[in-house]
Design a protein around this motif. Structure first.
Motif, mmCIF file in Angstrom:
data_model
loop_
_atom_site.group_PDB
_atom_site.id
_atom_site.type_symbol
_atom_site.label_atom_id
_atom_site.label_comp_id
_atom_site.label_asym_id
_atom_site.label_seq_id
_atom_site.Cartn_x
_atom_site.Cartn_y
_atom_site.Cartn_z
ATOM 1 N N GLN A 396 13.298 8.020 5.789
ATOM 2 C CA GLN A 396 13.717 9.169 6.589
ATOM 3 C C GLN A 396 14.155 8.663 7.962
ATOM 4 O O GLN A 396 13.370 8.013 8.669
ATOM 5 C CB GLN A 396 12.572 10.189 6.739
ATOM 6 N N HIS A 417 -0.353 13.967 11.483
ATOM 7 C CA HIS A 417 0.803 14.759 11.054
ATOM 8 C C HIS A 417 1.942 13.832 10.646
ATOM 9 O O HIS A 417 2.238 12.845 11.335
ATOM 10 C CB HIS A 417 1.309 15.657 12.191
ATOM 11 N N ASP A 418 2.598 14.159 9.543
ATOM 12 C CA ASP A 418 3.843 13.483 9.184
ATOM 13 C C ASP A 418 4.864 14.551 8.818
ATOM 14 O O ASP A 418 4.531 15.732 8.685
ATOM 15 C CB ASP A 418 3.636 12.500 8.020
ATOM 16 N N ILE A 419 6.114 14.147 8.684
ATOM 17 C CA ILE A 419 7.187 15.104 8.370
ATOM 18 C C ILE A 419 7.790 14.772 7.008
ATOM 19 O O ILE A 419 8.988 14.953 6.780
ATOM 20 C CB ILE A 419 8.270 15.092 9.468
ATOM 21 N N PRO A 421 7.990 15.018 2.652
ATOM 22 C CA PRO A 421 8.348 16.145 1.789
ATOM 23 C C PRO A 421 7.156 16.967 1.321
ATOM 24 O O PRO A 421 7.330 17.958 0.603
ATOM 25 C CB PRO A 421 9.029 15.460 0.602
ATOM 26 N N GLY A 422 5.952 16.591 1.697
ATOM 27 C CA GLY A 422 4.776 17.336 1.247
ATOM 28 C C GLY A 422 4.220 16.766 -0.055
ATOM 29 O O GLY A 422 4.861 15.975 -0.742
ATOM 30 N N SER A 467 -0.268 21.073 3.504
ATOM 31 C CA SER A 467 0.905 20.307 3.089
ATOM 32 C C SER A 467 1.965 21.275 2.592
ATOM 33 O O SER A 467 1.673 22.187 1.813
ATOM 34 C CB SER A 467 0.520 19.312 1.979
ATOM 35 N N ASN A 468 3.195 21.072 3.073
ATOM 36 C CA ASN A 468 4.318 21.903 2.640
ATOM 37 C C ASN A 468 5.602 21.096 2.784
ATOM 38 O O ASN A 468 5.558 19.868 2.968
ATOM 39 C CB ASN A 468 4.375 23.206 3.456
ATOM 40 N N ASP A 469 6.738 21.760 2.710
ATOM 41 C CA ASP A 469 8.024 21.063 2.758
ATOM 42 C C ASP A 469 8.276 20.386 4.095
ATOM 43 O O ASP A 469 9.079 19.434 4.179
ATOM 44 C CB ASP A 469 9.167 22.056 2.474
ATOM 45 N N SER A 470 7.596 20.843 5.153
ATOM 46 C CA SER A 470 7.832 20.254 6.476
ATOM 47 C C SER A 470 6.871 19.118 6.795
ATOM 48 O O SER A 470 6.934 18.561 7.891
ATOM 49 C CB SER A 470 7.703 21.341 7.555
ATOM 50 N N GLY A 471 5.989 18.754 5.872
ATOM 51 C CA GLY A 471 5.100 17.633 6.114
ATOM 52 C C GLY A 471 3.674 17.928 5.693
ATOM 53 O O GLY A 471 3.358 19.005 5.171
ATOM 54 N N SER A 472 2.805 16.949 5.921
ATOM 55 C CA SER A 472 1.396 17.065 5.558
ATOM 56 C C SER A 472 0.523 16.754 6.769
ATOM 57 O O SER A 472 0.937 16.009 7.675
ATOM 58 C CB SER A 472 1.039 16.097 4.416
#
Length: 484
Positions: A396, A417-419, A421-422, A467-472
């Motif tokens: 990324q 926190h990361d960005i 894909p989840g 966790s979701n599409d914007s990160g975990s």
């Protein structure tokens, strides 16, 4: 000369006697023996409770019979020819009624009908107004009474309800009759208790004791050699609690034996993996030397391919290292000290970036926050969590890793926190299990498991917050330092 010494006792007879006493003692202290003893004891106790009112009723009935006989004798004396019955007739009437004297009370006047003075202790027995407790107490007193006492019975004749009759009888015949009645009741009680106890004993022996003994023997035999399938218990078709216990034991034995087989397989697999790791690390070390040279090539395309090859080989080496580390019998005991959380995160992030490449790093942990942790363990926890996040954000261009911390109930909770894909929902259930699928490319499946194990050894924990599409977001909870 005759020998006056007693004959010697045979050793065999003594041994047999001791063996018999030991057998009786074992039988008495066994579960069936205790069951039989308790059953006989409870039945006897019930009979004793029944005997007391029965004895009181027997005494009352005996006294009523004597009072009725005395009343009939008095009526016969009244109807006899002549104004006054002779002494012989009086004695005959009294002996026939088994009484000493008879009197009656009517119109407030006490009149002696038959008999005379009584020499001895006189006990009153009023049959017109006596409670059950008083009757039981009087029956017990009769059984324990000394000889020579008399009883003054007060009763109401059935044919003359307006009169009261007073009858004096000797207590000794009543005492003898009551003792005979008690012996009959005692014999009957012992017979009933033995029959009832034997029936209950035999019933429970076959319904409960014998199945429980089989279960106990099966558990003992299985404990001696759990890996032997021949020691497995075969459950019966019973539908009660014993049947449930049998089926539970059989299922437990099957599970334990499966665990033994899995342990054997894992032990064999562990030995094979250790050998493969040793050889594989040697191969990867040689490949790493070549990839380093390719990465330093002047051709940009070759250098880029070499850099990717270096990262791939590093992942392979790390997989071998982590597999061996996880296969250790136990981790080193933690030695907690106060650690600056911000510095520990920066230190671990530097190592993670050196291995996987740098990203946008944002450490917002306050400089004064301190935790109680083992520095080496904390470094490994952060390193595994950061590597997991970096692998999730692989390739990324705007990759960003951010850490923050907050205090909560005496603990410090660090958020990573990361960005990426989840994490897929199907992966979250086994996320912290060894060798599980992490959802990220190049993941070993051991990093999160090792991180949680180390955190729990420090009295904390690692969990996936969201966790979701914007990160975990992963959370690391540790004890707060004393000066933090």
């Amino acid at each position: 000369m005759m020998d006056s010494r007693p004959p010697p006792v045979r050793i065999g007879t003594v041994q047999r006697s001791r063996a018999a006493l030991s057998a009786v003692r074992r039988a008495a202290t066994s579960l069936p023996g205790k069951l039989l003893g308790l059953t006989v004891g409870f039945v006897l106790l019930a009979e004793i409770l029944i005997f007391l009112p029965s004895a009181a009723a027997f005494r009352t009935e005996w006294l009523q019979d004597r009072a009725q006989s005395a009343h009939l004798a008095a009526i016969a004396a009244e109807n006899a020819a002549g104004a006054m019955p002779s002494e012989d007739m009086v004695m005959e009437l009294l002996d026939g009624a088994d009484v000493v004297a008879v009197g009656r009370v009517y119109g407030g006047v006490n009149e002696l009908v038959l008999g005379g003075d009584v020499q001895g202790e006189l006990v009153r027995a009023d049959l017109t107004d006596t409670s059950l407790f008083e009757s039981i107490r009087a029956a017990c007193a009769t059984l324990l009474a000394p000889r020579g006492r008399f009883i003054n019975i007060w009763a109401m004749p059935e044919t003359r309800p307006d009169e009261r009759i007073s009858v004096i009888v000797r207590e000794e015949p009543l005492r003898e009759a009551l003792i005979a009645f008690s012996l009959r009741i005692a014999g009957l009680s012992i017979f009933i208790s033995l029959v009832t106890g034997s029936l209950i004993y035999v019933s429970l022996l076959y319904l409960l004791v014998r199945p429980m003994r089989r279960l106990a023997r099966a558990m003992t035999a299985f404990q001696e050699d759990p890996a032997d399938p021949a020691r497995n218990y075969i459950a019966s078709a019973r539908s009660d609690e014993i049947g449930d216990s049998e089926r539970a034991l059989a299922a437990m034995q099957a599970d334990v034996q499966m665990a033994f087989r899995q342990r054997e397989h894992l032990a064999a697999l562990g030995g094979a993996v250790a050998k493969i790791n040793h050889d594989l690390r040697n191969v990867l070390s040689s490949a790493q030397l070549i990839s380093d040279r390719l990465a330093a090539n002047s051709d940009a395309r070759v250098a880029a391919m070499g850099a990717r090859l270096v990262r791939a080989i590093d992942r392979g080496v790390r997989l071998c290292t982590e597999t061996l580390e996880y296969g250790r019998s136990r981790e080193r005991e933690a030695e907690p000290v106060e650690v600056c959380l911000r510095d520990a995160a920066d230190d671990a992030a530097g190592d993670a970036f050196a291995a996987l490449g740098p990203v946008d790093w944002r450490n917002t942990i306050a400089a004064d926050i301190r935790v109680s942790a083992d520095p080496d363990h904390l470094h490994r926890i952060f390193l595994n969590l950061f590597r997991n996040s970096l692998q999730a954000m692989d390739s990324q261009p705007d990759a960003c890793l951010r850490v923050s911390a907050r205090e909560e109930d005496g603990r410090v909770v660090t958020e990573i926190h990361d960005i990426g894909p989840g994490i897929p929902a199907r992966v979250r259930e086994t996320l912290f299990q060894p060798f599980s699928v992490t959802g990220s490319s190049g993941g070993t499946g051991l990093g999160l498991s090792i991180a949680r194990e180390l955190a729990r050894a420090l009295g904390g924990d690692v969990s996936l917050a969201r966790s979701n599409d914007s990160g975990s977001v992963f959370e690391l909870a540790l004890r707060r330092g004393a000066s933090g």
